[in-house]
Design a protein around this motif. Structure first.
Motif, PDB file in Angstrom:
ATOM      1  N   LEU A  17       2.682 -11.345  -6.355  1.00  0.00           N
ATOM      2  CA  LEU A  17       3.018 -11.182  -5.249  1.00  0.00           C
ATOM      3  C   LEU A  17       3.313  -9.305  -5.003  1.00  0.00           C
ATOM      4  O   LEU A  17       4.193  -8.606  -6.032  1.00  0.00           O
ATOM      5  N   VAL A  18       2.488  -8.822  -3.948  1.00  0.00           N
ATOM      6  CA  VAL A  18       3.087  -7.419  -2.950  1.00  0.00           C
ATOM      7  C   VAL A  18       4.007  -7.758  -2.609  1.00  0.00           C
ATOM      8  O   VAL A  18       2.947  -8.374  -1.683  1.00  0.00           O
ATOM      9  N   VAL A  19       4.395  -7.158  -2.314  1.00  0.00           N
ATOM     10  CA  VAL A  19       5.708  -6.743  -0.603  1.00  0.00           C
ATOM     11  C   VAL A  19       5.634  -5.551  -0.566  1.00  0.00           C
ATOM     12  O   VAL A  19       5.901  -4.584  -1.344  1.00  0.00           O
ATOM     13  N   ALA A  20       5.475  -4.870   1.047  1.00  0.00           N
ATOM     14  CA  ALA A  20       5.750  -3.535   1.133  1.00  0.00           C
ATOM     15  C   ALA A  20       5.575  -3.462   2.334  1.00  0.00           C
ATOM     16  O   ALA A  20       5.287  -3.815   3.130  1.00  0.00           O
ATOM     17  N   ASP A  21       6.474  -2.914   2.967  1.00  0.00           N
ATOM     18  CA  ASP A  21       6.918  -1.533   4.331  1.00  0.00           C
ATOM     19  C   ASP A  21       5.665  -0.558   4.538  1.00  0.00           C
ATOM     20  O   ASP A  21       6.701   0.326   3.786  1.00  0.00           O
ATOM     21  N   LEU A  22       4.403  -0.560   4.872  1.00  0.00           N
ATOM     22  CA  LEU A  22       3.649   0.860   4.645  1.00  0.00           C
ATOM     23  C   LEU A  22       3.965   1.575   5.126  1.00  0.00           C
ATOM     24  O   LEU A  22       4.523   2.480   5.933  1.00  0.00           O
ATOM     25  N   PRO A  23       4.507   3.348   4.231  1.00  0.00           N
ATOM     26  CA  PRO A  23       4.222   4.602   4.731  1.00  0.00           C
ATOM     27  C   PRO A  23       2.984   4.587   5.898  1.00  0.00           C
ATOM     28  O   PRO A  23       1.899   4.282   4.941  1.00  0.00           O
ATOM     29  N   VAL A  24       3.331   5.263   6.689  1.00  0.00           N
ATOM     30  CA  VAL A  24       2.352   4.871   7.743  1.00  0.00           C
ATOM     31  C   VAL A  24       1.679   6.445   8.259  1.00  0.00           C
ATOM     32  O   VAL A  24       2.829   7.607   8.471  1.00  0.00           O
ATOM     33  N   HIS A  84      -4.116   2.901   5.069  1.00  0.00           N
ATOM     34  CA  HIS A  84      -4.945   1.850   4.200  1.00  0.00           C
ATOM     35  C   HIS A  84      -4.727   1.982   2.424  1.00  0.00           C
ATOM     36  O   HIS A  84      -5.047   0.925   1.673  1.00  0.00           O
ATOM     37  N   LEU A  85      -4.653   2.771   2.119  1.00  0.00           N
ATOM     38  CA  LEU A  85      -4.336   3.164   0.606  1.00  0.00           C
ATOM     39  C   LEU A  85      -3.907   2.587  -0.097  1.00  0.00           C
ATOM     40  O   LEU A  85      -3.788   2.116  -1.344  1.00  0.00           O
ATOM     41  N   PHE A  86      -2.408   2.146   0.543  1.00  0.00           N
ATOM     42  CA  PHE A  86      -1.478   1.503  -0.121  1.00  0.00           C
ATOM     43  C   PHE A  86      -1.744  -0.364  -0.423  1.00  0.00           C
ATOM     44  O   PHE A  86      -1.633  -0.888  -0.877  1.00  0.00           O
ATOM     45  N   ILE A  87      -2.514  -0.821   0.498  1.00  0.00           N
ATOM     46  CA  ILE A  87      -3.041  -2.129   1.106  1.00  0.00           C
ATOM     47  C   ILE A  87      -3.986  -1.974  -0.283  1.00  0.00           C
ATOM     48  O   ILE A  87      -3.837  -3.297  -1.295  1.00  0.00           O
ATOM     49  N   GLU A  88      -5.046  -0.909  -0.571  1.00  0.00           N
ATOM     50  CA  GLU A  88      -6.043  -0.917  -1.913  1.00  0.00           C
ATOM     51  C   GLU A  88      -5.023  -1.201  -2.947  1.00  0.00           C
ATOM     52  O   GLU A  88      -5.435  -2.271  -4.298  1.00  0.00           O
ATOM     53  N   GLN A  89      -3.968  -0.298  -2.801  1.00  0.00           N
ATOM     54  CA  GLN A  89      -3.381  -0.102  -4.374  1.00  0.00           C
ATOM     55  C   GLN A  89      -2.500  -1.742  -4.589  1.00  0.00           C
ATOM     56  O   GLN A  89      -2.601  -1.776  -5.567  1.00  0.00           O
ATOM     57  N   GLY A  90      -2.218  -2.131  -3.516  1.00  0.00           N
ATOM     58  CA  GLY A  90      -1.564  -3.280  -3.582  1.00  0.00           C
ATOM     59  C   GLY A  90      -2.408  -4.784  -4.457  1.00  0.00           C
ATOM     60  O   GLY A  90      -1.960  -5.078  -5.481  1.00  0.00           O
ATOM     61  N   LEU A  91      -3.531  -4.473  -3.712  1.00  0.00           N
ATOM     62  CA  LEU A  91      -4.991  -5.587  -4.035  1.00  0.00           C
ATOM     63  C   LEU A  91      -5.358  -5.171  -5.878  1.00  0.00           C
ATOM     64  O   LEU A  91      -5.593  -6.309  -6.536  1.00  0.00           O
ATOM     65  N   GLY A 112      -3.582 -14.004  -6.291  1.00  0.00           N
ATOM     66  CA  GLY A 112      -2.240 -13.588  -5.680  1.00  0.00           C
ATOM     67  C   GLY A 112      -1.719 -13.189  -4.535  1.00  0.00           C
ATOM     68  O   GLY A 112      -3.329 -12.980  -3.631  1.00  0.00           O
ATOM     69  N   TYR A 113      -1.445 -13.467  -3.749  1.00  0.00           N
ATOM     70  CA  TYR A 113      -0.439 -12.476  -2.397  1.00  0.00           C
ATOM     71  C   TYR A 113      -0.512 -10.875  -2.478  1.00  0.00           C
ATOM     72  O   TYR A 113       0.537 -10.812  -2.749  1.00  0.00           O
ATOM     73  N   GLY A 114       0.051 -10.732  -1.291  1.00  0.00           N
ATOM     74  CA  GLY A 114       0.038  -9.297  -0.260  1.00  0.00           C
ATOM     75  C   GLY A 114       0.986  -9.931   0.518  1.00  0.00           C
ATOM     76  O   GLY A 114       0.272 -10.300   1.761  1.00  0.00           O
ATOM     77  N   VAL A 115       2.190  -9.816   1.394  1.00  0.00           N
ATOM     78  CA  VAL A 115       2.832  -9.650   2.611  1.00  0.00           C
ATOM     79  C   VAL A 115       2.776  -8.171   3.346  1.00  0.00           C
ATOM     80  O   VAL A 115       3.846  -7.457   2.032  1.00  0.00           O
ATOM     81  N   TYR A 116       2.449  -7.671   3.762  1.00  0.00           N
ATOM     82  CA  TYR A 116       2.647  -6.326   4.008  1.00  0.00           C
ATOM     83  C   TYR A 116       3.691  -5.819   5.459  1.00  0.00           C
ATOM     84  O   TYR A 116       2.266  -6.751   6.867  1.00  0.00           O
ATOM     85  N   ILE A 117       3.515  -5.455   5.677  1.00  0.00           N
ATOM     86  CA  ILE A 117       4.613  -4.795   7.165  1.00  0.00           C
ATOM     87  C   ILE A 117       3.537  -3.744   7.639  1.00  0.00           C
ATOM     88  O   ILE A 117       3.798  -2.418   6.574  1.00  0.00           O
ATOM     89  N   ILE A 118       2.661  -3.899   8.525  1.00  0.00           N
ATOM     90  CA  ILE A 118       2.108  -3.416   9.025  1.00  0.00           C
ATOM     91  C   ILE A 118       2.521  -3.186  10.351  1.00  0.00           C
ATOM     92  O   ILE A 118       2.678  -3.532  11.294  1.00  0.00           O
ATOM     93  N   PRO A 119       1.522  -1.364  10.406  1.00  0.00           N
ATOM     94  CA  PRO A 119       1.351  -0.830  12.352  1.00  0.00           C
ATOM     95  C   PRO A 119       0.488  -1.828  12.935  1.00  0.00           C
ATOM     96  O   PRO A 119       0.040  -1.809  12.161  1.00  0.00           O
ATOM     97  N   GLU A 120       1.039  -1.927  14.389  1.00  0.00           N
ATOM     98  CA  GLU A 120       0.898  -2.387  14.680  1.00  0.00           C
ATOM     99  C   GLU A 120      -1.120  -2.220  15.708  1.00  0.00           C
ATOM    100  O   GLU A 120      -1.781  -3.429  15.683  1.00  0.00           O
ATOM    101  N   ILE A 158      -1.074 -10.780   5.866  1.00  0.00           N
ATOM    102  CA  ILE A 158      -0.124 -12.222   4.438  1.00  0.00           C
ATOM    103  C   ILE A 158      -2.178 -12.036   4.239  1.00  0.00           C
ATOM    104  O   ILE A 158      -2.700 -11.928   4.805  1.00  0.00           O
ATOM    105  N   LEU A 159      -2.126 -11.348   2.992  1.00  0.00           N
ATOM    106  CA  LEU A 159      -3.268 -11.676   2.278  1.00  0.00           C
ATOM    107  C   LEU A 159      -3.346 -12.475   0.900  1.00  0.00           C
ATOM    108  O   LEU A 159      -2.762 -12.627   0.283  1.00  0.00           O
ATOM    109  N   GLN A 160      -3.908 -12.879   0.932  1.00  0.00           N
ATOM    110  CA  GLN A 160      -4.816 -13.425  -0.852  1.00  0.00           C
ATOM    111  C   GLN A 160      -5.711 -12.913  -1.761  1.00  0.00           C
ATOM    112  O   GLN A 160      -6.898 -12.786  -0.918  1.00  0.00           O
ATOM    113  N   LYS A 161      -5.849 -11.985  -2.483  1.00  0.00           N
ATOM    114  CA  LYS A 161      -6.762 -12.024  -3.355  1.00  0.00           C
ATOM    115  C   LYS A 161      -7.826 -12.685  -3.686  1.00  0.00           C
ATOM    116  O   LYS A 161      -7.392 -13.728  -4.611  1.00  0.00           O
TER     117      LYS A 161
END
Length: 329
Positions: free
Chosen positions: A186-193, A218-225, A232-240, A283-286
């Motif tokens: 599991l990756v969790v992140a409040d993405l830096p924008v 965008h790069l943080f999502i790719e790095q997380g995956l 596995g899963y990614g739960v990201y706090i994303i800009p609207e 919420i993503l699943q790889k």
């Protein structure tokens, strides 16, 4: 009225930080790391003068941190950090709102239930508030990892975790550079924008911009995956605006290729200072050989966090969704 432990801890940290700041002449957040250090080690560093040493030793006698609950410690530290961040002009010195961190914790618990042992990673940990909140919700044996490039924030994060007795391995580095880290569940992140300034490093990502700087979020999502196990899963706090920018088409193609979108939770406007700062949770699943994705993603508009009845209703609906989709997750 008797003070709560949260108030007591906040006031102790605040007063001790102010005391240190006057003597050492440093910003509040740096004094706060020193105050937390004194509290954790229950000792005053040897390089301080006698007057300051006596005041700090007296202050230590006024608090018994061992009698506080983890949640009280986290909230007391959170209040002190928030005070320090009000004086800070740096954009990255922002904290994930409490209720938003609790929702990420709820989702993390739902996505990993049934696993006895998991690995979790926060590649943008800031002061550690998000990952420690999530760890409080998880019931299994957890190996936790976090990364932060800012030296003040990572000091606060390490002490925050130590005072809460949370075992987290921290990386002090640019989180878009390679890690010595095996994949996690599991990756969790409040993405830096914003834009990522290192174009050379960005050029190694699929989500690099065709011209100019690439979007860090965008790069943080790719790095997380990349550091997530198959399925596995990614739960990201994303800009609207994540799926509305000029680079959104590329992001959509990338996600279709590498991940299943499990859900999007739109957070209430009232949780943020302005419409421009509005966030959602993705919420993503790889993708993997055994993954199917879900027929109907979890799409939720969160009510105001102050509306207890509406919050209870929406959590009930989310529980029902997770129960109905547990075979596909």
């Amino acid at each position: 009225m008797e003070k709560s432990n949260v108030e007591h801890l906040f006031e102790w940290l605040d007063q001790t930080s102010e005391l240190l700041g006057k003597h050492i002449d440093e910003p509040y957040l740096e004094s706060l790391t020193n105050a937390m250090d004194v509290l954790f080690y229950q000792d005053v560093p040897k390089d301080m003068d006698d007057i300051l040493t006596n005041k700090l030793e007296k202050a230590l006698k006024d608090i018994d941190i061992s009698s506080f609950k983890t949640e009280e410690i986290r909230k007391g530290i959170q209040l002190a950090i928030l005070k320090g961040m009000k004086d800070s002009t740096q954009q990255q010195h922002l904290m994930t709102p409490e209720t938003v961190a609790l929702i990420v914790g709820y989702l993390a618990d739902k996505l990993t239930s049934g696993k006895e042992k998991i690995r979790i990673f926060d590649p943008a940990s800031g002061t550690g508030n998000l990952i420690t909140t999530v760890l409080e919700r998880l019931k299994q044996d957890v190996d936790a990892f976090a990364s932060e490039v800012d030296p003040t924030l990572i000091q606060l994060a390490v002490l925050n975790a130590n005072l809460q007795s949370k075992k987290i391995e921290f990386f002090h580095q640019d989180s878009l550079r390679p890690f010595l880290l095996d994949p996690v569940d599991l990756v969790v992140a409040d993405l830096p924008v914003g834009y990522y300034p290192d174009d050379l490093r960005a050029s190694e990502f699929e989500l690099r911009a065709d011209e100019g700087h690439s979007y860090a979020h965008h790069l943080f999502i790719e790095q997380g995956l990349y550091y997530t196990k198959e399925a596995g899963y990614g739960v990201y706090i994303i800009p609207e605006f994540l799926f509305e920018s000029e680079q959104a088409g590329k992001l959509n193609q990338f996600l279709n290729k590498h991940a299943h979108i499990i859900g999007v939770i739109r957070l209430p406007e009232s949780a943020f200072t302005s419409e421009r700062n509005q966030k959602s949770i993705l919420i993503l699943q790889k993708k993997g050989e055994q993954t199917k994705g879900v027929k109907q993603p979890l799409l939720v508009q969160m009510p105001s966090f102050k509306n207890a009845k509406a919050m209870s209703d929406i959590l009930g609906q989310m529980n029902t969704w997770f129960q109905a989709n547990k075979n596909n997750l």
